[in-house]
Structure formats: structure tokens, C-alpha cells
Enzyme design. Sequence first.
Site, PDB file in Angstrom:
ATOM      1  N   SER A 208      10.753  -4.089  12.634  1.00 45.70           N
ATOM      2  CA  SER A 208      10.922  -3.202  11.507  1.00 45.70           C
ATOM      3  C   SER A 208       9.584  -3.220  10.786  1.00 45.70           C
ATOM      4  CB  SER A 208      12.024  -3.723  10.596  1.00 45.70           C
ATOM      5  OG  SER A 208      11.922  -3.106   9.352  1.00 45.70           O
ATOM      6  N   ARG A 209       8.913  -2.074  10.777  1.00 51.36           N
ATOM      7  CA  ARG A 209       7.564  -2.062  10.188  1.00 51.36           C
ATOM      8  C   ARG A 209       7.606  -2.143   8.669  1.00 51.36           C
ATOM      9  NH1 ARG A 209       6.010   0.090  15.193  1.00 51.36           N
ATOM     10  NH2 ARG A 209       6.989   2.121  15.016  1.00 51.36           N
ATOM     11  N   VAL A 210       8.780  -1.965   8.083  1.00 46.11           N
ATOM     12  CA  VAL A 210       8.895  -2.155   6.642  1.00 46.11           C
ATOM     13  C   VAL A 210       8.999  -3.656   6.360  1.00 46.11           C
ATOM     14  CG1 VAL A 210      10.411  -1.757   4.680  1.00 46.11           C
ATOM     15  CG2 VAL A 210       9.893   0.098   6.236  1.00 46.11           C
TER      16      VAL A 210
END
Length: 511
Positions: free
Chosen positions: A366-368
Amino acid sequence: MSSIKDLNSLSQIIKDEINKVENHINTASVGQVVSVGDCIATVYGLDEAMYGELIVFPGPSYGMVMNIEENNIGVALFGDDISIKEGDLCQRTGEVVSVPVGDSLLGRVVNALGQPIDGKGKINATESRPVEMPAPSIMDRESVCEPLETGIKVIDAMIPIGKGQRELIIGDRQTGKTAIAIDTIINQKNKDVICIYCAIGQKNSSLTQIVNKLKQFDALKYTVVVSANASQSSPMLYLAPYAATSIGEYWMRQGKNVLIIYDDLSKHAVAYRTLLLLLRRSPGREAYPGDIFYLHSRLLERSCRLTDELGGGSITSLPIVETQAGDISAYIPTNIISITDGQLFLNTDMFNAGQRPAIDSSLSVSRVGSAAQTKIMKKESKNLRMELANYHEMLDFSRFGSDLDKATQKILTHGAVLLEVLKQKQYMPLSMSQEIIDIFVVQSGSLDDINPAKVHSILKLLSNYIMTHNIDIYKNIAINKTFSDEDKKTVLSILKDIKDAKINDALVTED
Ligand code: ATP
Ligand code: MG
């Protein structure tokens, strides 16, 4: 004399007025069908038609302008093409395709044009929105920082999703992709998130099953189902995700949180390819048209979190993509991976081995990141990924020899228990407090001496006991956002009593 002069000027006035009347009929808004077939009509005479404009044919049936050529236009038809014949007249509407929006859609199943297909009667929507809308600008967006709880332990702990994020669910066929999406919808109950499930190219029978499940778990009342099933024309399949997004944008603009599932975008890409090949656009790689990336980027860019000045609403999207033999480096998967903010990769081998949900932690991201996690969850789960990676490495290594040192043995036992804890049945989303306690317990190592087969019954007993006797621990996590050392101690002592068989089912239910 003066009366003759008056008459002359009067006749002049009349002549001027007659000259002002234009002596031609406006033919630009009426055209004639030159050819029709495969849900495409070629129309002559609509010189001023706009791209994306709605064209009305006798019936009435509708189509959308998809091609503008020198002498004719290509119209993608939404209904069947049997009722339209060569030579039929058709008309411009001057409007782009739009869908009804608003609260009256909640609990309904609609097609890509927003028309009801659930037999529950007319939808009394007062507003509508164009299907294609520009994505919010950078200045209108806020960074993602609030978690969207999926209720699935492995996702909330390791690959958290935030409100306004776009997280791809990717995997082979029958690996539990839809299951994750539906569980996430079910978990949004009483959480003030409106859900939209957009089914693209699915069988009617699977859609019925999904709608029934949503109804069974009381989730349909905050959900809209937009469906373009496999038997519908490719223009409808092409339109469905945009229509779903427009329906969601209405609520986002009102400051609400929306979750959209696109199930799935590989079928959407295929429908678009079919449509454009029929329109005789030139094929590119794998016969997909050149703008296939733009097809999905302009769709997914519409999901975001708006700034507080704009109401702070959000659209979180979970697009689904099907891979062939786990090949995530294929054309459409790589395109969509690069558009989204991360992916949940479902591994077929893990699924078949019973590790469900089959989320492959080494390929999922999850790049967040932990910005979309609560502080307690962040703290409790920070080592999970590392431990799983260690476990898999040691497992491969241990296949070469039978003599294992104690440290390796420990990693292997812990990993096996950890994987067991991360298993979760379908339609059983957990609350954040339950997830945190499960993760804490396994991370404390207290389950390592237990047979993995018994882990789930012990965790169930533990959560039932806490629910009946120590509900404050759950409340502290959920409401006060604290998980104190004292609470941790209590949890571990309850666990010890369960392990020593001092607590059993009978004790859990008594007051
Ligand atoms: P398709 O490619 O056909 O769309 P899919 O990847 O969406 O399939 P699902 O339909 O969600 O997969 O699930 C496939 C099967 O696995 C279903 O029978 C479902 O009940 C089962 N399944 C999915 N998740 C779980 C789970 N966590 N536990 C047990 N069974 C599961
Ligand atoms: Mg599916």
C-alpha cells in the site's frame, strides 16, 4: 399623403422582418443511419455532433458518439441493434450521456445508464451527472490519512487502505478477489461509508448471489449495484465504471465517504478493445487501442480525498484485475498497477493450500502505507511483514536439511502460527479491536506452543471471554484509542487461563 407614407414604411418593416427569417431548415441535428451492426451505427449528416453526445434513434433507443470522421460519425448503441435499420433517421440531443444520482439509488441495482434492473420500480432521482467528468485537480485534493477498515485482519494489519486511496485487487481467477471486496462492503455497516459495487461482464447468476449476500448482511441499504453483465453490449460494459464513479462523486461532493469496487477492469479493457475494433480504430499492442492506459487512468484519477474546503469527502476505489497464471507483468495489470496506490496480490498456491484470504505479503503493497493506519495497529503490526518474510525464507531453507537449530525452529513455529492467525473466513469481518488483540496475542509469542489447528478456537474463546467479562478492553481500543500495558496483561492472563483449560465455552457465556 401622410397615410401613403405610413403604408410604405409599414411594408418596408414587414419586408425587413421577412428577410430576417432564415430560409433554411436546421438539418444539422438530424442524420441518417448508413449501416448498423455489432452495436455500432454509422450515421451520415450529423456534422456538428460532439464526442460523447447522446444520439436518439427511433424506438427510442440511444447511442453515444464514439468516432467522428470526415463524412460520418460512429455511434455506440446502448440497446440491441435489431430495432435500428439502415436509412432510419436519428437525432442529436445536445447532451452528453449522464446518469441519475442521489440517495434514491441506495439499495438499488441499476444498469450503466442508471436505469433500474431490480424490478423494484422507478428511481425518483432529481439530479443527474455526466458519466465522464474531469478528475479533481491537485489543489482540490488532500492526502490520504484516515483508515478505511476492511475488517480483514491481514489487510488492515499489513496493507492498510485509506479513505481516498486506490488499491488494486489482483490475482488469477477464483482466488477470492470478489470475496475481499464484498467483505469490505459488509464491514462498512454503521461506518458512514456509501458503497458502490460495479459489476462488469459478470454472469447474471453471480451478480444475483452477490446482491443476495449484501441483503443478507444488511449491507444493501447503503450500497448501489451498477451492473453491465456479460450478455450486454460492449458500449454498456465500457460505460459502467464511469457511471458508477459519477454516482459516487455526487456523495463525495457532499462531503461523504464512498467506496467503489470495479469488478473487474480486465473485462472492461476487453470490452473497450471490442468496441474500438468494431469502430475500426487502429489496434496497438495485444490489439488494445492506443489509449487503453488513459481509459483507466482517467477513471481511477477521479478517486481521491477532497480538501476540507470542498467538504472533505472521498472516493476510495478497489479495482479488480484478473491475471493469467499469476502474470502480474502482463499489459493491462502493469498499466493499472502503475495507476493505483498499491495492490493486494492474491496467490493461487496459497489459496489452494487453504491460506485464505490468499494475500501474498511479498508482492502486496500500500503506497499510502501506515498513514492510513491507527497508531495502535501501526505499533502492533510493525514486525509482521518481516516475520513472514523470515518464515518463508527459513521454510525454503529448511527443505534442504532436517537438522535445524533452535532459532530456525522458533521462526518456523512462530511463522506457522502467524499464518494461521491471518486466515479468515468469508463474510466474517472483524472489528479493529478484535484485529488488534489477535495480532498482539500472536506477536507476544504466547500462541507459539499451540497446535496451529487449535489457534482459531482459542482466539474465538478469547474474544468471546473479553466480550462478556472485559468489554472495557475493546472499548479502550475502539473509543479511547489506547491499548495500555495493563490491558495487555489482562489479555495475556485470560489467554493463559484458556490454555490451562481454566476457561472454556461454558464460562464464556455465563455472566
Ligand atoms: P472470479 O475470478 O471467478 O471472479 P474471484 O477471484 O472473484 O473469482 P471469489 O469468487 O471471491 O473469487 O472466490 C472464489 C471461491 O473461494 C468462492 O467459492 C468463495 O466462497 C471462496 N472463498 C473466497 N474467499 C474465501 C475465504 N476467505 N475463506 C473461504 N473461502 C473463500
Ligand atoms: Mg470475482
